[in-house]
Design a protein around this motif. Structure first.
Motif, PDB file in Angstrom:
ATOM      1  N   ALA A  79       0.797  -1.342   0.060  1.00 10.76           N
ATOM      2  CA  ALA A  79       0.091   0.217  -0.075  1.00 10.76           C
ATOM      3  C   ALA A  79       0.808   1.278   0.030  1.00 10.76           C
ATOM      4  O   ALA A  79       0.675   2.299  -0.588  1.00 10.76           O
ATOM      5  N   THR A  80       1.778   1.207   0.701  1.00 10.71           N
ATOM      6  CA  THR A  80       2.800   2.466   0.704  1.00 10.71           C
ATOM      7  C   THR A  80       3.518   2.510  -0.630  1.00 10.71           C
ATOM      8  O   THR A  80       3.456   3.898  -1.008  1.00 10.71           O
ATOM      9  N   LEU A  81       3.965   1.532  -1.174  1.00 12.76           N
ATOM     10  CA  LEU A  81       4.663   1.560  -2.349  1.00 12.76           C
ATOM     11  C   LEU A  81       3.646   2.111  -3.582  1.00 12.76           C
ATOM     12  O   LEU A  81       3.946   2.796  -4.315  1.00 12.76           O
ATOM     13  N   GLY A  82       2.430   1.637  -3.410  1.00 11.08           N
ATOM     14  CA  GLY A  82       1.360   2.233  -4.514  1.00 11.08           C
ATOM     15  C   GLY A  82       1.105   3.742  -4.168  1.00 11.08           C
ATOM     16  O   GLY A  82       1.025   4.481  -5.282  1.00 11.08           O
ATOM     17  N   CYS A  83       1.347   4.263  -2.928  1.00 10.83           N
ATOM     18  CA  CYS A  83       0.860   5.512  -2.711  1.00 10.83           C
ATOM     19  C   CYS A  83       2.002   6.239  -3.040  1.00 10.83           C
ATOM     20  O   CYS A  83       1.975   7.667  -3.721  1.00 10.83           O
ATOM     21  N   ILE A  84       3.469   6.007  -2.893  1.00 14.50           N
ATOM     22  CA  ILE A  84       4.312   6.858  -3.545  1.00 14.50           C
ATOM     23  C   ILE A  84       4.959   6.946  -4.645  1.00 14.50           C
ATOM     24  O   ILE A  84       5.496   7.831  -5.495  1.00 14.50           O
ATOM     25  N   LEU A  85       4.707   5.840  -5.358  1.00 18.13           N
ATOM     26  CA  LEU A  85       5.267   5.478  -6.774  1.00 18.13           C
ATOM     27  C   LEU A  85       4.377   6.881  -7.807  1.00 18.13           C
ATOM     28  O   LEU A  85       5.341   7.339  -8.366  1.00 18.13           O
ATOM     29  N   PRO A  86       3.452   7.044  -7.880  1.00 15.09           N
ATOM     30  CA  PRO A  86       2.884   8.217  -8.656  1.00 15.09           C
ATOM     31  C   PRO A  86       3.911   9.626  -8.360  1.00 15.09           C
ATOM     32  O   PRO A  86       3.808   9.863  -9.321  1.00 15.09           O
ATOM     33  N   SER A  87       3.888   9.911  -7.215  1.00  8.84           N
ATOM     34  CA  SER A  87       4.505  10.821  -6.756  1.00  8.84           C
ATOM     35  C   SER A  87       6.005  11.098  -7.115  1.00  8.84           C
ATOM     36  O   SER A  87       6.472  12.074  -7.679  1.00  8.84           O
ATOM     37  N   CYS A  88       6.656   9.857  -7.082  1.00  9.20           N
ATOM     38  CA  CYS A  88       8.074   9.809  -7.736  1.00  9.20           C
ATOM     39  C   CYS A  88       8.011  10.139  -9.167  1.00  9.20           C
ATOM     40  O   CYS A  88       9.059  10.809  -9.468  1.00  9.20           O
ATOM     41  N   ILE A  89       7.324   9.303  -9.757  1.00  3.96           N
ATOM     42  CA  ILE A  89       7.181   9.694 -11.343  1.00  3.96           C
ATOM     43  C   ILE A  89       6.833  10.934 -11.621  1.00  3.96           C
ATOM     44  O   ILE A  89       7.627  11.504 -12.429  1.00  3.96           O
ATOM     45  N   VAL A  91       6.676  13.747 -10.015  1.00  4.57           N
ATOM     46  CA  VAL A  91       7.416  14.887  -9.329  1.00  4.57           C
ATOM     47  C   VAL A  91       9.052  15.000 -10.262  1.00  4.57           C
ATOM     48  O   VAL A  91       9.423  16.057 -10.558  1.00  4.57           O
ATOM     49  N   SER A  92       9.378  13.726 -10.802  1.00  3.39           N
ATOM     50  CA  SER A  92      10.549  13.824 -11.430  1.00  3.39           C
ATOM     51  C   SER A  92      10.225  14.304 -12.830  1.00  3.39           C
ATOM     52  O   SER A  92      11.163  14.943 -13.475  1.00  3.39           O
ATOM     53  N   ALA A  93       9.092  13.929 -13.635  1.00  2.00           N
ATOM     54  CA  ALA A  93       8.706  14.563 -14.702  1.00  2.00           C
ATOM     55  C   ALA A  93       8.337  16.064 -14.619  1.00  2.00           C
ATOM     56  O   ALA A  93       8.774  16.807 -15.532  1.00  2.00           O
ATOM     57  N   LEU A  94       7.791  16.582 -13.618  1.00  4.78           N
ATOM     58  CA  LEU A  94       7.295  17.975 -13.654  1.00  4.78           C
ATOM     59  C   LEU A  94       8.643  18.716 -13.201  1.00  4.78           C
ATOM     60  O   LEU A  94       8.555  19.858 -13.611  1.00  4.78           O
ATOM     61  N   ALA A  95       9.509  18.280 -12.427  1.00  5.65           N
ATOM     62  CA  ALA A  95      10.790  18.750 -12.334  1.00  5.65           C
ATOM     63  C   ALA A  95      11.326  19.251 -13.501  1.00  5.65           C
ATOM     64  O   ALA A  95      12.144  20.375 -13.815  1.00  5.65           O
ATOM     65  N   TYR A  98       9.431  21.604 -15.371  1.00  2.66           N
ATOM     66  CA  TYR A  98       9.395  23.203 -15.031  1.00  2.66           C
ATOM     67  C   TYR A  98      10.885  23.666 -15.116  1.00  2.66           C
ATOM     68  O   TYR A  98      10.920  24.866 -15.480  1.00  2.66           O
ATOM     69  N   LEU A  99      11.946  22.947 -15.026  1.00  5.98           N
ATOM     70  CA  LEU A  99      13.103  23.644 -15.249  1.00  5.98           C
ATOM     71  C   LEU A  99      13.405  24.081 -16.600  1.00  5.98           C
ATOM     72  O   LEU A  99      14.108  25.031 -16.804  1.00  5.98           O
ATOM     73  N   LYS A 100      12.904  23.091 -17.601  1.00  2.00           N
ATOM     74  CA  LYS A 100      12.956  23.700 -18.774  1.00  2.00           C
ATOM     75  C   LYS A 100      12.013  24.743 -19.495  1.00  2.00           C
ATOM     76  O   LYS A 100      12.231  25.654 -20.145  1.00  2.00           O
ATOM     77  N   TYR A 101      10.971  24.760 -18.760  1.00  2.00           N
ATOM     78  CA  TYR A 101       9.818  25.781 -19.423  1.00  2.00           C
ATOM     79  C   TYR A 101       9.142  26.863 -18.267  1.00  2.00           C
ATOM     80  O   TYR A 101       8.439  27.278 -18.342  1.00  2.00           O
ATOM     81  N   ARG A 102       9.978  27.050 -17.100  1.00  2.00           N
ATOM     82  CA  ARG A 102       9.466  27.806 -15.891  1.00  2.00           C
ATOM     83  C   ARG A 102       9.267  29.141 -16.261  1.00  2.00           C
ATOM     84  O   ARG A 102       8.457  29.792 -15.545  1.00  2.00           O
ATOM     85  N   LYS A 103       9.782  29.662 -17.504  1.00  2.00           N
ATOM     86  CA  LYS A 103       9.439  30.959 -17.633  1.00  2.00           C
ATOM     87  C   LYS A 103       8.135  31.308 -18.502  1.00  2.00           C
ATOM     88  O   LYS A 103       7.758  32.331 -18.540  1.00  2.00           O
ATOM     89  N   MET A 104       7.300  30.359 -19.028  1.00  2.00           N
ATOM     90  CA  MET A 104       6.130  30.367 -19.856  1.00  2.00           C
ATOM     91  C   MET A 104       5.122  30.802 -18.973  1.00  2.00           C
ATOM     92  O   MET A 104       4.922  30.288 -17.820  1.00  2.00           O
ATOM     93  N   SER A 105       4.260  31.800 -19.052  1.00  2.00           N
ATOM     94  CA  SER A 105       3.222  32.155 -18.619  1.00  2.00           C
ATOM     95  C   SER A 105       2.153  31.156 -18.556  1.00  2.00           C
ATOM     96  O   SER A 105       1.129  31.061 -17.679  1.00  2.00           O
ATOM     97  N   LEU A 106       1.937  30.273 -19.636  1.00  2.00           N
ATOM     98  CA  LEU A 106       0.994  29.213 -19.704  1.00  2.00           C
ATOM     99  C   LEU A 106       1.345  28.269 -18.199  1.00  2.00           C
ATOM    100  O   LEU A 106       0.127  27.930 -17.731  1.00  2.00           O
ATOM    101  N   LEU A 107       2.347  27.850 -18.159  1.00  2.00           N
ATOM    102  CA  LEU A 107       3.003  26.934 -17.104  1.00  2.00           C
ATOM    103  C   LEU A 107       2.420  27.815 -15.653  1.00  2.00           C
ATOM    104  O   LEU A 107       1.824  27.027 -15.050  1.00  2.00           O
ATOM    105  N   GLN A 108       2.666  29.048 -15.610  1.00  3.69           N
ATOM    106  CA  GLN A 108       2.164  29.758 -14.152  1.00  3.69           C
ATOM    107  C   GLN A 108       0.667  29.624 -14.179  1.00  3.69           C
ATOM    108  O   GLN A 108       0.150  29.610 -13.175  1.00  3.69           O
ATOM    109  N   GLY A 109       0.052  29.854 -15.351  1.00  3.18           N
ATOM    110  CA  GLY A 109      -1.331  30.045 -15.353  1.00  3.18           C
ATOM    111  C   GLY A 109      -1.967  28.639 -14.865  1.00  3.18           C
ATOM    112  O   GLY A 109      -2.833  28.467 -14.068  1.00  3.18           O
ATOM    113  N   ILE A 110      -1.464  27.660 -15.368  1.00  2.00           N
ATOM    114  CA  ILE A 110      -1.825  26.159 -14.940  1.00  2.00           C
ATOM    115  C   ILE A 110      -1.776  26.116 -13.389  1.00  2.00           C
ATOM    116  O   ILE A 110      -2.621  25.432 -12.866  1.00  2.00           O
TER     117      ILE A 110
END
Length: 185
Positions: A79-89, A91-95, A98-110
């Motif tokens: 259950a714990t692995l099921g809970c944390i697996l989506p976050s790990c994936i 957060v890694s993708a969003l990081a 975000y690092l690549k497109y952090r200046k875009m206003s569309l991302l800030q709006g979302i």
């Protein structure tokens, strides 16, 4: 089969619980109380209390507790692995994004548009917890719980007491109310 159910249930919670632990409470309640009926509503309220008193996020503590109750140590891990697996994936993708497109206003709006939804989910969880505490699945209002709630709000907001001291005080007061037969009930 129970391990798969635990994993998938907490994978859903981990995948859709944006905004932290309080925002996840309606999802957790839906999965473990309403859908699978692994816990009663009263046990769910106790789970929230236990999750608050132990270190770590509410969703992960809930996953560990429910997994342990339903399927032992293996269930807690699954259950714990099921809970944390989506976050790990996620957060890694969003990081990376975000690092690549952090200046875009569309991302800030979302990111800005997600805030009201998170506030609504937290408010829903709060109302459900208050309803359970004040009525405890009955039509009878438990005045001792209302009194403790009001006292806690006053001590936290106006007197600026330490939250741990307020939790301990409320716990001791409830035990005293119980031992003498519920003064206010």
């Amino acid at each position: 089969m129970i391990f798969i159910q635990l994993f998938i249930s907490f994978l859903k919670i981990g995948l859709f619980s944006f905004g932290g632990g309080y925002a996840a409470l309606p999802l957790i309640q839906d999965q473990i109380v309403s859908f699978h009926q692994w816990l009663s509503l009263g046990e769910f309220t106790d789970l929230i209390t236990i999750s608050q008193m132990t270190p770590g996020p509410i969703a992960i503590n809930s996953a560990t507790f429910v997994g342990l109750k339903v399927a032992g140590f293996g269930g807690a891990i699954v259950a714990t692995l099921g809970c944390i697996l989506p976050s790990c994936i996620i957060v890694s993708a969003l990081a990376y994004i975000y690092l690549k497109y952090r200046k875009m206003s569309l991302l800030q709006g979302i990111l800005g548009s997600l805030r009201p939804a998170v506030v609504a989910m937290i408010a829903t969880a709060g109302v459900a917890i208050l309803n359970t505490a004040f009525f405890n699945n009955t039509a009878t209002l438990h005045l001792d719980m209302v009194f403790l709630f009001i006292a806690a709000v006053i001590l936290l907001q106006y007197k600026k007491w330490n939250p741990i001291a307020v939790m301990v005080m409320c716990g001791v007061a409830k035990v005293v109310f119980y031992m003498i037969g519920g003064i206010l009930v």
